[in-house]
Design a protein around this motif. Structure first.
Motif, PDB file in Angstrom:
ATOM      1  N   ILE A 169       0.865  -1.175   0.000  1.00 17.53           N
ATOM      2  CA  ILE A 169       0.000   0.000   0.000  1.00 17.53           C
ATOM      3  C   ILE A 169       0.906   1.230   0.000  1.00 17.53           C
ATOM      4  CG2 ILE A 169      -1.861   1.241   1.163  1.00 17.53           C
ATOM      5  CD1 ILE A 169      -2.599  -1.635   0.232  1.00 17.53           C
ATOM      6  N   ALA A 170       0.788   2.022  -1.048  1.00 18.14           N
ATOM      7  CA  ALA A 170       1.592   3.239  -1.169  1.00 18.14           C
ATOM      8  C   ALA A 170       0.708   4.448  -0.903  1.00 18.14           C
ATOM      9  CB  ALA A 170       2.200   3.335  -2.562  1.00 18.14           C
ATOM     10  N   ARG A 171       1.224   5.391  -0.143  1.00 22.50           N
ATOM     11  CA  ARG A 171       0.514   6.641   0.126  1.00 22.50           C
ATOM     12  C   ARG A 171       1.478   7.783  -0.181  1.00 22.50           C
ATOM     13  NH1 ARG A 171      -3.761   4.281   2.373  1.00 22.50           N
ATOM     14  NH2 ARG A 171      -3.576   2.797   4.071  1.00 22.50           N
ATOM     15  N   VAL A 172       1.110   8.587  -1.177  1.00 28.41           N
ATOM     16  CA  VAL A 172       1.970   9.683  -1.618  1.00 28.41           C
ATOM     17  C   VAL A 172       1.129  10.945  -1.788  1.00 28.41           C
ATOM     18  CG1 VAL A 172       3.642   8.165  -2.767  1.00 28.41           C
ATOM     19  CG2 VAL A 172       1.687   9.025  -4.054  1.00 28.41           C
ATOM     20  N   ARG A 173       1.801  12.073  -1.861  1.00 28.00           N
ATOM     21  CA  ARG A 173       1.091  13.355  -1.966  1.00 28.00           C
ATOM     22  C   ARG A 173       0.692  13.714  -3.397  1.00 28.00           C
ATOM     23  NH1 ARG A 173       0.755  15.862   2.714  1.00 28.00           N
ATOM     24  NH2 ARG A 173       2.322  15.489   4.312  1.00 28.00           N
ATOM     25  N   GLU A 174       1.444  13.232  -4.379  1.00 31.54           N
ATOM     26  CA  GLU A 174       1.170  13.664  -5.750  1.00 31.54           C
ATOM     27  C   GLU A 174       1.478  12.535  -6.742  1.00 31.54           C
ATOM     28  OE1 GLU A 174       5.438  15.915  -6.221  1.00 31.54           O
ATOM     29  OE2 GLU A 174       3.696  17.031  -5.520  1.00 31.54           O
ATOM     30  N   ASN A 175       0.929  12.664  -7.928  1.00 30.59           N
ATOM     31  CA  ASN A 175       1.115  11.664  -8.979  1.00 30.59           C
ATOM     32  C   ASN A 175       2.584  11.445  -9.316  1.00 30.59           C
ATOM     33  OD1 ASN A 175      -1.580  10.985  -9.423  1.00 30.59           O
ATOM     34  ND2 ASN A 175      -1.870  12.663 -10.858  1.00 30.59           N
ATOM     35  N   GLU A 176       3.354  12.499  -9.320  1.00 36.74           N
ATOM     36  CA  GLU A 176       4.776  12.390  -9.666  1.00 36.74           C
ATOM     37  C   GLU A 176       5.509  11.473  -8.686  1.00 36.74           C
ATOM     38  OE1 GLU A 176       8.091  12.540 -11.792  1.00 36.74           O
ATOM     39  OE2 GLU A 176       6.199  13.446 -12.433  1.00 36.74           O
ATOM     40  N   ALA A 177       5.176  11.557  -7.416  1.00 34.97           N
ATOM     41  CA  ALA A 177       5.807  10.696  -6.416  1.00 34.97           C
ATOM     42  C   ALA A 177       5.443   9.236  -6.645  1.00 34.97           C
ATOM     43  CB  ALA A 177       5.407  11.131  -5.012  1.00 34.97           C
ATOM     44  N   LEU A 178       4.205   8.979  -7.037  1.00 34.87           N
ATOM     45  CA  LEU A 178       3.787   7.607  -7.336  1.00 34.87           C
ATOM     46  C   LEU A 178       4.490   7.098  -8.588  1.00 34.87           C
ATOM     47  CD1 LEU A 178       2.055   5.162  -6.697  1.00 34.87           C
ATOM     48  CD2 LEU A 178       0.213   6.223  -8.041  1.00 34.87           C
ATOM     49  N   ALA A 179       4.586   7.940  -9.598  1.00 32.62           N
ATOM     50  CA  ALA A 179       5.283   7.558 -10.827  1.00 32.62           C
ATOM     51  C   ALA A 179       6.739   7.218 -10.545  1.00 32.62           C
ATOM     52  CB  ALA A 179       5.185   8.681 -11.862  1.00 32.62           C
ATOM     53  N   LEU A 232       8.019   6.217  -7.657  1.00 38.34           N
ATOM     54  CA  LEU A 232       8.055   4.984  -6.874  1.00 38.34           C
ATOM     55  C   LEU A 232       7.930   3.761  -7.775  1.00 38.34           C
ATOM     56  CD1 LEU A 232       7.930   3.470  -4.112  1.00 38.34           C
ATOM     57  CD2 LEU A 232       5.439   3.711  -4.282  1.00 38.34           C
ATOM     58  N   VAL A 233       6.940   3.765  -8.648  1.00 34.92           N
ATOM     59  CA  VAL A 233       6.652   2.587  -9.466  1.00 34.92           C
ATOM     60  C   VAL A 233       7.648   2.405 -10.599  1.00 34.92           C
ATOM     61  CG1 VAL A 233       4.932   1.545 -11.005  1.00 34.92           C
ATOM     62  CG2 VAL A 233       4.204   2.608  -8.866  1.00 34.92           C
ATOM     63  N   THR A 234       8.048   3.487 -11.260  1.00 32.87           N
ATOM     64  CA  THR A 234       8.902   3.336 -12.444  1.00 32.87           C
ATOM     65  C   THR A 234      10.393   3.446 -12.165  1.00 32.87           C
ATOM     66  OG1 THR A 234       8.784   5.690 -13.013  1.00 32.87           O
ATOM     67  CG2 THR A 234       7.076   4.255 -13.936  1.00 32.87           C
ATOM     68  N   GLU A 235      10.753   3.909 -10.973  1.00 30.81           N
ATOM     69  CA  GLU A 235      12.178   4.032 -10.652  1.00 30.81           C
ATOM     70  C   GLU A 235      12.579   3.244  -9.404  1.00 30.81           C
ATOM     71  OE1 GLU A 235      13.378   8.154 -10.542  1.00 30.81           O
ATOM     72  OE2 GLU A 235      12.138   8.622 -12.286  1.00 30.81           O
ATOM     73  N   ARG A 236      11.914   3.512  -8.280  1.00 33.26           N
ATOM     74  CA  ARG A 236      12.326   2.898  -7.001  1.00 33.26           C
ATOM     75  C   ARG A 236      12.134   1.385  -6.990  1.00 33.26           C
ATOM     76  NH1 ARG A 236      12.915   5.605  -2.177  1.00 33.26           N
ATOM     77  NH2 ARG A 236      13.813   3.580  -1.747  1.00 33.26           N
ATOM     78  N   LEU A 237      10.975   0.909  -7.456  1.00 30.40           N
ATOM     79  CA  LEU A 237      10.723  -0.530  -7.435  1.00 30.40           C
ATOM     80  C   LEU A 237      11.685  -1.297  -8.334  1.00 30.40           C
ATOM     81  CD1 LEU A 237       6.823  -0.841  -7.286  1.00 30.40           C
ATOM     82  CD2 LEU A 237       8.475  -0.734  -5.416  1.00 30.40           C
ATOM     83  N   THR A 291      14.760  -0.914  -8.485  1.00 34.37           N
ATOM     84  CA  THR A 291      16.032  -1.126  -7.789  1.00 34.37           C
ATOM     85  C   THR A 291      15.997  -2.330  -6.847  1.00 34.37           C
ATOM     86  OG1 THR A 291      15.505   0.320  -5.904  1.00 34.37           O
ATOM     87  CG2 THR A 291      16.483   1.368  -7.859  1.00 34.37           C
ATOM     88  N   ILE A 292      14.824  -2.925  -6.661  1.00 33.11           N
ATOM     89  CA  ILE A 292      14.697  -4.056  -5.740  1.00 33.11           C
ATOM     90  C   ILE A 292      14.861  -5.360  -6.503  1.00 33.11           C
ATOM     91  CG2 ILE A 292      13.200  -5.253  -4.106  1.00 33.11           C
ATOM     92  CD1 ILE A 292      11.887  -2.572  -3.498  1.00 33.11           C
ATOM     93  N   ASP A 293      15.930  -6.096  -6.199  1.00 38.52           N
ATOM     94  CA  ASP A 293      16.159  -7.393  -6.826  1.00 38.52           C
ATOM     95  C   ASP A 293      15.093  -8.374  -6.383  1.00 38.52           C
ATOM     96  OD1 ASP A 293      18.436  -6.621  -8.196  1.00 38.52           O
ATOM     97  OD2 ASP A 293      19.772  -7.157  -6.550  1.00 38.52           O
ATOM     98  N   GLY A 294      14.548  -9.103  -7.331  1.00 38.85           N
ATOM     99  CA  GLY A 294      13.584 -10.142  -7.013  1.00 38.85           C
ATOM    100  C   GLY A 294      12.167  -9.825  -7.441  1.00 38.85           C
ATOM    101  N   ILE A 295      11.880  -8.564  -7.727  1.00 39.38           N
ATOM    102  CA  ILE A 295      10.538  -8.234  -8.210  1.00 39.38           C
ATOM    103  C   ILE A 295      10.457  -8.622  -9.680  1.00 39.38           C
ATOM    104  CG2 ILE A 295       8.912  -6.385  -8.763  1.00 39.38           C
ATOM    105  CD1 ILE A 295       9.750  -4.963  -6.244  1.00 39.38           C
ATOM    106  N   ALA A 296       9.513  -9.512  -9.988  1.00 38.08           N
ATOM    107  CA  ALA A 296       9.354  -9.986 -11.362  1.00 38.08           C
ATOM    108  C   ALA A 296       8.328  -9.166 -12.133  1.00 38.08           C
ATOM    109  CB  ALA A 296       8.939 -11.456 -11.361  1.00 38.08           C
ATOM    110  N   LYS A 297       7.258  -8.756 -11.446  1.00 35.91           N
ATOM    111  CA  LYS A 297       6.171  -8.054 -12.127  1.00 35.91           C
ATOM    112  C   LYS A 297       5.336  -7.307 -11.101  1.00 35.91           C
ATOM    113  CE  LYS A 297       2.120  -9.048 -14.976  1.00 35.91           C
ATOM    114  NZ  LYS A 297       1.279 -10.102 -15.550  1.00 35.91           N
ATOM    115  N   THR A 298       4.803  -6.155 -11.499  1.00 37.26           N
ATOM    116  CA  THR A 298       3.889  -5.406 -10.630  1.00 37.26           C
ATOM    117  C   THR A 298       2.656  -4.987 -11.409  1.00 37.26           C
ATOM    118  OG1 THR A 298       4.826  -3.222 -11.111  1.00 37.26           O
ATOM    119  CG2 THR A 298       5.795  -4.454  -9.267  1.00 37.26           C
TER     120      THR A 298
END
Length: 89
Positions: free
Chosen positions: A43-53, A55-60, A62-69
């Motif tokens: 569950i992600a809670r952010v203030r604006e669309n840019e922060a969500l973008a 998180l999903v397109t950059e931060r995730l 960087t985590i090894d092991g995530i195959a798909k979201t």
């Protein structure tokens, strides 16, 4: 405040590590290990669309092991607490 539900498929041997890394991210309020077609739900809670973008397109990425979201954007939250307050006399 934007809330997003992120459904995550993880490599089998990395579920606990990925869950821990997600839980350490400031934008992630909760992480659940679940049964069914997904391994984790964050569950992600952010203030604006840019922060969500970011998180999903950059931060995730960087985590090894995530195959798909799959990311779902919540329009409105309903909870037992909210419903009981509306109907109490």
């Amino acid at each position: 405040m934007l809330t997003a539900i992120i459904l995550i498929n993880v490599e089998r041997t990395r579920v606990n590590e990925v869950a821990s890394e997600l839980a350490d991210m400031p934008a992630i309020s909760e992480v659940f290990s679940v049964s069914g077609p997904y391994d984790l739900i964050a569950i992600a809670r952010v203030r604006e669309n840019e922060a969500l973008a970011q998180l999903v397109t950059e931060r995730l990425l960087t985590i090894d092991g995530i195959a798909k979201t799959q990311t779902l954007l919540a329009f409105k939250a309903y909870s037992r607490h909210d419903l009981e307050a509306m109907f109490s006399v």
